[in-house]
Design a protein around this motif. Structure first.
Motif, PDB file in Angstrom:
ATOM      1  N   MET A  60       0.828  -1.208   0.000  1.00  0.00           N
ATOM      2  CA  MET A  60       0.000   0.000   0.000  1.00  0.00           C
ATOM      3  C   MET A  60       0.858   1.253   0.000  1.00  0.00           C
ATOM      4  SD  MET A  60      -3.409  -0.826   2.278  1.00  0.00           S
ATOM      5  CE  MET A  60      -2.608  -1.521   3.723  1.00  0.00           C
ATOM      6  N   MET A  61       2.031   1.196   0.621  1.00  0.00           N
ATOM      7  CA  MET A  61       2.939   2.336   0.570  1.00  0.00           C
ATOM      8  C   MET A  61       3.327   2.675  -0.866  1.00  0.00           C
ATOM      9  SD  MET A  61       5.587   1.564   3.695  1.00  0.00           S
ATOM     10  CE  MET A  61       5.124   1.718   5.429  1.00  0.00           C
ATOM     11  N   LEU A  62       3.409   1.633  -1.702  1.00  0.00           N
ATOM     12  CA  LEU A  62       3.858   1.809  -3.076  1.00  0.00           C
ATOM     13  C   LEU A  62       2.710   1.877  -4.072  1.00  0.00           C
ATOM     14  CD1 LEU A  62       6.821  -0.712  -2.923  1.00  0.00           C
ATOM     15  CD2 LEU A  62       6.994   1.773  -3.072  1.00  0.00           C
ATOM     16  N   GLY A  63       1.483   1.957  -3.576  1.00  0.00           N
ATOM     17  CA  GLY A  63       0.342   2.065  -4.472  1.00  0.00           C
ATOM     18  C   GLY A  63      -0.003   0.780  -5.197  1.00  0.00           C
ATOM     19  N   LEU A  64       0.573  -0.364  -4.780  1.00  0.00           N
ATOM     20  CA  LEU A  64       0.279  -1.640  -5.426  1.00  0.00           C
ATOM     21  C   LEU A  64      -1.031  -2.234  -4.929  1.00  0.00           C
ATOM     22  CD1 LEU A  64       3.879  -3.144  -5.331  1.00  0.00           C
ATOM     23  CD2 LEU A  64       2.719  -2.094  -7.277  1.00  0.00           C
ATOM     24  N   ASP A  65      -1.434  -1.901  -3.731  1.00  0.00           N
ATOM     25  CA  ASP A  65      -2.741  -2.265  -3.172  1.00  0.00           C
ATOM     26  C   ASP A  65      -3.430  -0.981  -2.734  1.00  0.00           C
ATOM     27  OD1 ASP A  65      -2.520  -4.953  -3.580  1.00  0.00           O
ATOM     28  OD2 ASP A  65      -1.875  -5.430  -1.541  1.00  0.00           O
ATOM     29  N   ARG A  66      -4.737  -0.920  -2.932  1.00  0.00           N
ATOM     30  CA  ARG A  66      -5.493   0.273  -2.544  1.00  0.00           C
ATOM     31  C   ARG A  66      -6.034   0.081  -1.124  1.00  0.00           C
ATOM     32  NH1 ARG A  66      -7.528   4.423  -5.327  1.00  0.00           N
ATOM     33  NH2 ARG A  66      -6.996   3.392  -7.306  1.00  0.00           N
ATOM     34  N   PRO A  67      -5.814   1.031  -0.225  1.00  0.00           N
ATOM     35  CA  PRO A  67      -6.337   0.896   1.144  1.00  0.00           C
ATOM     36  C   PRO A  67      -7.864   0.890   1.166  1.00  0.00           C
ATOM     37  CG  PRO A  67      -4.694   2.661   1.001  1.00  0.00           C
ATOM     38  CD  PRO A  67      -5.036   2.276  -0.396  1.00  0.00           C
ATOM     39  N   THR A  68      -8.419   0.137   2.106  1.00  0.00           N
ATOM     40  CA  THR A  68      -9.854   0.207   2.356  1.00  0.00           C
ATOM     41  C   THR A  68     -10.187   1.528   3.034  1.00  0.00           C
ATOM     42  OG1 THR A  68      -9.900  -2.210   2.632  1.00  0.00           O
ATOM     43  CG2 THR A  68     -11.807  -0.978   3.436  1.00  0.00           C
ATOM     44  N   ALA A  69      -9.274   1.984   3.885  1.00  0.00           N
ATOM     45  CA  ALA A  69      -9.427   3.270   4.570  1.00  0.00           C
ATOM     46  C   ALA A  69      -8.045   3.778   4.937  1.00  0.00           C
ATOM     47  CB  ALA A  69     -10.292   3.122   5.824  1.00  0.00           C
TER      48      ALA A  69
END
Length: 316
Positions: A46-55
């Motif tokens: 998520m830090m690298l934008g590879l997964d999108r946070p739920t919140a």
């Protein structure tokens, strides 16, 4: 600087990352620890934008990853081994990355020299060993000369010389004022590399503190004693109100004891000591104590526990 604010990731009913909030600051090596399944890889993705946070959100030097221009010049990362086309050479793999981020061609040669791959720069990466692959991944992370660096298990597959090299490299990068964030399961290596620790368990923040403070809070200190007059020493310590542990190897340990006091007691009773040494528990022990309740899978431990001698009496 990396800033996380309420970062959360759900996969259906499972919460992989649960409202994580912490800051990774420049100038120090920050270690990222947690048991398997704790959410470390998901957090780094998520830090690298590879997964999108739920919140929640992540900011890299004040901006979300997807708003960084030429991101390799802002943040470099080593996340997965062999994240490249095996038919390309090391040189051409890095050249493609450089061209896509506006990085000069000469920088490719520089990072290949830095990581020790200059001699094999034209070989196809599918022939690379795991250690060589790690070096190539580190070269890619360094390519844009970024201010922020993420390393996930950077020493996997490296020989002792390579481990020493990456440890020195990370410390050097931090000393230059860069933000260095490293995840590893090798506790001994983390203990001599990281200055600060972020520890998570089941997606939640468990600790955000300096290495020294983490060990002090979560691991016991003790004094180890070896003597040919073990029974006499145990009697003397008991009479003095000192709590002891009788280990399976026949040594004696005093929890939170003062070596000076024990030495004085032994001298007063003319007890010969072969060893009297203060010990500080390891990072591994501190980590295990803190995360014991957050481990998803537990194996059966059949090792007998030491006998605590707090209530030991003469003749028992």
């Amino acid at each position: 600087m990396i800033e996380l604010a309420g970062l959360t990731k759900r996969y259906g009913e499972k919460v992989a990352v649960d409202r994580l909030t912490f800051t990774v600051r420049p100038g120090v090596v920050t270690g990222f620890l947690g048991p398997n399944g704790a959410g470390k890889s998901t957090t780094m993705r998520m830090m690298l934008g590879l997964d999108r946070p739920t919140a929640g959100e992540v900011r890299i030097d004040g901006r979300p990853y997807d708003r960084l221009k030429d991101p390799l010049t802002s943040i470099g990362a080593l996340l997965e081994a062999k994240a490249w086309h095996g038919g390309r050479s090391a040189f051409h793999h890095l050249l493609c990355l450089a061209q896509s981020n506006g990085i000069p061609r000469g920088r490719v040669h520089e990072v290949l020299e830095t990581v020790g791959l200059a001699a094999v720069a034209r070989k196809k990466t599918k022939t690379f060993s795991l250690g060589m692959g790690r070096r190539l991944g580190i070269a890619a992370a360094l390519l844009g000369d970024p201010r922020v660096l993420l390393f996930d298990e950077p020493v996997n597959g490296l020989d002792p010389e390579g481990i020493h090299w990456i440890r020195t490299l990370m410390k050097s990068l931090a000393a230059q004022g860069r933000t260095v964030f490293v995840s590893s399961h090798l506790m001994n290596e983390m203990a001599v590399t990281a200055d600060h620790l972020i520890v998570i368990g089941r997606g939640r923040l468990l600790a955000d503190t300096s290495m020294a403070e983490f060990i002090r809070r979560n691991a016991r200190s003790y004094v180890r004693i070896r003597t040919p007059e073990r029974e006499r020493l145990l009697d003397v310590l008991h009479e003095a109100g000192v709590t002891v542990v009788e280990t399976l190897g026949g040594d004696v340990e005093v929890a939170d004891g003062k070596a000076e006091r024990i030495g004085e007691l032994a001298a007063q009773h003319r007890i010969v000591l072969h060893e009297l040494s203060p010990r500080q528990a390891s990072l591994e022990e501190a980590f295990m104590r803190l995360t014991a309740q957050t481990v998803e899978y537990h194996a059966q431990d059949e090792t007998p526990a030491p006998r605590w001698g707090a209530d030991r009496r003469k003749g028992n």
